[in-house]
Motif scaffolding. Structure first.
Motif, PDB file in Angstrom:
ATOM      1  N   VAL A   3     -47.988   1.579  84.118  1.00 13.20           N
ATOM      2  CA  VAL A   3     -47.040   0.515  83.783  1.00 13.20           C
ATOM      3  C   VAL A   3     -46.993   0.322  82.277  1.00 13.20           C
ATOM      4  CG1 VAL A   3     -46.719  -1.984  83.852  1.00 13.20           C
ATOM      5  CG2 VAL A   3     -47.104  -0.749  85.952  1.00 13.20           C
ATOM      6  N   LEU A   4     -48.137   0.264  81.649  1.00 14.84           N
ATOM      7  CA  LEU A   4     -48.192   0.017  80.213  1.00 14.84           C
ATOM      8  C   LEU A   4     -47.584   1.172  79.419  1.00 14.84           C
ATOM      9  CD1 LEU A   4     -51.750  -1.542  79.941  1.00 14.84           C
ATOM     10  CD2 LEU A   4     -49.553  -2.734  79.989  1.00 14.84           C
ATOM     11  N   LYS A   5     -47.867   2.387  79.818  1.00 12.53           N
ATOM     12  CA  LYS A   5     -47.338   3.547  79.086  1.00 12.53           C
ATOM     13  C   LYS A   5     -45.826   3.660  79.210  1.00 12.53           C
ATOM     14  CE  LYS A   5     -51.456   6.392  79.065  1.00 12.53           C
ATOM     15  NZ  LYS A   5     -52.099   7.611  79.536  1.00 12.53           N
ATOM     16  N   ASN A   6     -45.274   3.178  80.320  1.00  9.72           N
ATOM     17  CA  ASN A   6     -43.835   3.299  80.539  1.00  9.72           C
ATOM     18  C   ASN A   6     -43.073   2.017  80.244  1.00  9.72           C
ATOM     19  OD1 ASN A   6     -43.529   6.076  81.601  1.00  9.72           O
ATOM     20  ND2 ASN A   6     -44.980   5.310  83.098  1.00  9.72           N
ATOM     21  N   CYS A   7     -43.750   0.999  79.803  1.00  7.87           N
ATOM     22  CA  CYS A   7     -43.122  -0.281  79.508  1.00  7.87           C
ATOM     23  C   CYS A   7     -42.313  -0.164  78.223  1.00  7.87           C
ATOM     24  CB  CYS A   7     -44.217  -1.346  79.337  1.00  7.87           C
ATOM     25  SG  CYS A   7     -43.585  -3.010  79.226  1.00  7.87           S
ATOM     26  N   LYS A   8     -41.050  -0.557  78.303  1.00  5.06           N
ATOM     27  CA  LYS A   8     -40.256  -0.562  77.079  1.00  5.06           C
ATOM     28  C   LYS A   8     -40.517  -1.854  76.330  1.00  5.06           C
ATOM     29  CE  LYS A   8     -36.397  -1.908  79.906  1.00  5.06           C
ATOM     30  NZ  LYS A   8     -35.062  -1.831  80.294  1.00  5.06           N
ATOM     31  N   ASP A   9     -39.701  -2.228  75.363  1.00  2.00           N
ATOM     32  CA  ASP A   9     -39.961  -3.421  74.553  1.00  2.00           C
ATOM     33  C   ASP A   9     -40.205  -4.656  75.408  1.00  2.00           C
ATOM     34  OD1 ASP A   9     -39.729  -1.931  72.261  1.00  2.00           O
ATOM     35  OD2 ASP A   9     -37.620  -2.399  71.989  1.00  2.00           O
ATOM     36  N   GLU A  10     -39.275  -4.964  76.274  1.00  2.00           N
ATOM     37  CA  GLU A  10     -39.427  -6.092  77.203  1.00  2.00           C
ATOM     38  C   GLU A  10     -38.904  -5.651  78.561  1.00  2.00           C
ATOM     39  OE1 GLU A  10     -37.375  -9.428  75.543  1.00  2.00           O
ATOM     40  OE2 GLU A  10     -38.855  -9.696  73.956  1.00  2.00           O
ATOM     41  N   SER A  11     -39.649  -5.940  79.603  1.00  3.34           N
ATOM     42  CA  SER A  11     -39.268  -5.524  80.952  1.00  3.34           C
ATOM     43  C   SER A  11     -39.426  -6.667  81.933  1.00  3.34           C
ATOM     44  CB  SER A  11     -40.158  -4.367  81.421  1.00  3.34           C
ATOM     45  OG  SER A  11     -40.090  -3.293  80.529  1.00  3.34           O
ATOM     46  N   THR A  12     -38.546  -6.705  82.912  1.00  4.35           N
ATOM     47  CA  THR A  12     -38.677  -7.692  83.979  1.00  4.35           C
ATOM     48  C   THR A  12     -39.722  -7.185  84.972  1.00  4.35           C
ATOM     49  OG1 THR A  12     -37.006  -6.657  85.386  1.00  4.35           O
ATOM     50  CG2 THR A  12     -36.225  -8.309  83.796  1.00  4.35           C
ATOM     51  N   SER A  40     -55.060  -9.527  78.060  1.00  5.47           N
ATOM     52  CA  SER A  40     -54.258  -9.515  76.824  1.00  5.47           C
ATOM     53  C   SER A  40     -53.607  -8.170  76.520  1.00  5.47           C
ATOM     54  CB  SER A  40     -55.102  -9.959  75.627  1.00  5.47           C
ATOM     55  OG  SER A  40     -55.620 -11.235  75.854  1.00  5.47           O
ATOM     56  N   LEU A  41     -53.259  -7.413  77.556  1.00  5.83           N
ATOM     57  CA  LEU A  41     -52.550  -6.154  77.354  1.00  5.83           C
ATOM     58  C   LEU A  41     -51.043  -6.348  77.520  1.00  5.83           C
ATOM     59  CD1 LEU A  41     -54.987  -3.825  79.287  1.00  5.83           C
ATOM     60  CD2 LEU A  41     -54.764  -4.059  76.809  1.00  5.83           C
ATOM     61  N   LEU A  42     -50.675  -7.404  78.227  1.00  7.85           N
ATOM     62  CA  LEU A  42     -49.280  -7.729  78.481  1.00  7.85           C
ATOM     63  C   LEU A  42     -49.110  -9.216  78.236  1.00  7.85           C
ATOM     64  CD1 LEU A  42     -47.101  -5.792  79.667  1.00  7.85           C
ATOM     65  CD2 LEU A  42     -47.522  -6.813  81.882  1.00  7.85           C
ATOM     66  N   GLU A  43     -47.932  -9.624  77.797  1.00  8.23           N
ATOM     67  CA  GLU A  43     -47.672 -11.048  77.596  1.00  8.23           C
ATOM     68  C   GLU A  43     -46.285 -11.404  78.104  1.00  8.23           C
ATOM     69  OE1 GLU A  43     -48.062 -11.725  73.414  1.00  8.23           O
ATOM     70  OE2 GLU A  43     -46.227 -10.639  72.929  1.00  8.23           O
ATOM     71  N   ARG A  44     -46.119 -12.677  78.446  1.00  3.08           N
ATOM     72  CA  ARG A  44     -44.828 -13.178  78.905  1.00  3.08           C
ATOM     73  C   ARG A  44     -43.941 -13.460  77.702  1.00  3.08           C
ATOM     74  NH1 ARG A  44     -48.572 -16.039  82.084  1.00  3.08           N
ATOM     75  NH2 ARG A  44     -48.399 -15.527  84.282  1.00  3.08           N
ATOM     76  N   THR A  45     -42.633 -13.261  77.864  1.00  6.34           N
ATOM     77  CA  THR A  45     -41.709 -13.601  76.782  1.00  6.34           C
ATOM     78  C   THR A  45     -41.428 -15.093  76.762  1.00  6.34           C
ATOM     79  OG1 THR A  45     -39.810 -13.096  78.183  1.00  6.34           O
ATOM     80  CG2 THR A  45     -40.614 -11.337  76.736  1.00  6.34           C
ATOM     81  N   ILE A  46     -41.658 -15.776  77.898  1.00  2.45           N
ATOM     82  CA  ILE A  46     -41.482 -17.228  77.986  1.00  2.45           C
ATOM     83  C   ILE A  46     -42.797 -17.811  78.515  1.00  2.45           C
ATOM     84  CG2 ILE A  46     -40.001 -19.099  78.825  1.00  2.45           C
ATOM     85  CD1 ILE A  46     -37.969 -16.889  79.660  1.00  2.45           C
ATOM     86  N   PRO A  47     -43.819 -17.890  77.673  1.00  6.89           N
ATOM     87  CA  PRO A  47     -45.137 -18.335  78.148  1.00  6.89           C
ATOM     88  C   PRO A  47     -45.164 -19.742  78.725  1.00  6.89           C
ATOM     89  CG  PRO A  47     -45.182 -17.813  75.791  1.00  6.89           C
ATOM     90  CD  PRO A  47     -43.800 -17.568  76.269  1.00  6.89           C
ATOM     91  N   SER A  48     -44.280 -20.618  78.249  1.00  8.80           N
ATOM     92  CA  SER A  48     -44.278 -21.996  78.739  1.00  8.80           C
ATOM     93  C   SER A  48     -43.652 -22.125  80.132  1.00  8.80           C
ATOM     94  CB  SER A  48     -43.518 -22.887  77.754  1.00  8.80           C
ATOM     95  OG  SER A  48     -42.181 -22.429  77.629  1.00  8.80           O
ATOM     96  N   LYS A  56     -39.639 -12.071  81.150  1.00 11.42           N
ATOM     97  CA  LYS A  56     -39.878 -10.657  80.911  1.00 11.42           C
ATOM     98  C   LYS A  56     -41.289 -10.515  80.380  1.00 11.42           C
ATOM     99  CE  LYS A  56     -35.169  -9.229  80.136  1.00 11.42           C
ATOM    100  NZ  LYS A  56     -34.256  -8.467  79.305  1.00 11.42           N
ATOM    101  N   TYR A  57     -41.752  -9.299  80.352  1.00 13.40           N
ATOM    102  CA  TYR A  57     -43.114  -9.009  79.893  1.00 13.40           C
ATOM    103  C   TYR A  57     -43.038  -7.946  78.811  1.00 13.40           C
ATOM    104  CZ  TYR A  57     -43.942 -11.379  84.249  1.00 13.40           C
ATOM    105  OH  TYR A  57     -43.922 -12.312  85.259  1.00 13.40           O
ATOM    106  N   ARG A  58     -43.958  -8.033  77.854  1.00 11.46           N
ATOM    107  CA  ARG A  58     -44.004  -7.035  76.777  1.00 11.46           C
ATOM    108  C   ARG A  58     -45.459  -6.701  76.466  1.00 11.46           C
ATOM    109  NH1 ARG A  58     -41.396 -11.338  73.315  1.00 11.46           N
ATOM    110  NH2 ARG A  58     -43.113 -12.753  72.950  1.00 11.46           N
ATOM    111  N   LEU A  59     -45.648  -5.538  75.865  1.00 10.24           N
ATOM    112  CA  LEU A  59     -46.983  -5.115  75.471  1.00 10.24           C
ATOM    113  C   LEU A  59     -47.480  -5.984  74.327  1.00 10.24           C
ATOM    114  CD1 LEU A  59     -46.458  -1.263  75.377  1.00 10.24           C
ATOM    115  CD2 LEU A  59     -47.512  -2.604  77.190  1.00 10.24           C
ATOM    116  N   THR A  60     -48.767  -6.183  74.286  1.00 13.77           N
ATOM    117  CA  THR A  60     -49.352  -6.921  73.167  1.00 13.77           C
ATOM    118  C   THR A  60     -49.829  -5.911  72.125  1.00 13.77           C
ATOM    119  OG1 THR A  60     -51.571  -6.845  74.084  1.00 13.77           O
ATOM    120  CG2 THR A  60     -50.197  -8.730  74.715  1.00 13.77           C
TER     121      THR A  60
END
Length: 70
Positions: A3-12, A40-48, A56-60
């Motif tokens: 998942v991490l290797k194939n994750c683009k900038d932001e993914s649903t 801490s390998l992935l983070e939410r784009t809307i943490p709140s 969406k999720y993005r790599l840290t």
């Protein structure tokens, strides 16, 4: 790691699920997404708002640094 290797900038979650050919969103979030966020390998784009429909999720930076060393 697939998942991490194939994750683009932001993914649903659905885009990430397709990478691993998963169909159960709840189980995917609990067993894949949440542990990656916890470590801490992935983070939410809307943490709140973790349950937002536009979440969406993005790599840290932590994963990017680790990947560049390998």
């Amino acid at each position: 790691l697939t998942v991490l290797k194939n994750c683009k900038d932001e993914s649903t979650a659905l885009e990430l699920m397709k990478i691993l050919k998963r169909t159960n969103r709840t189980k995917f979030k609990n067993t894949i997404i949440e542990p990656l966020i916890y470590h801490s390998l992935l983070e939410r784009t809307i943490p709140s708002s973790p349950k937002s429909p536009s979440q969406k999720y993005r790599l840290t930076g932590k994963f990017v640094k680790k990947r560049s060393r390998d």
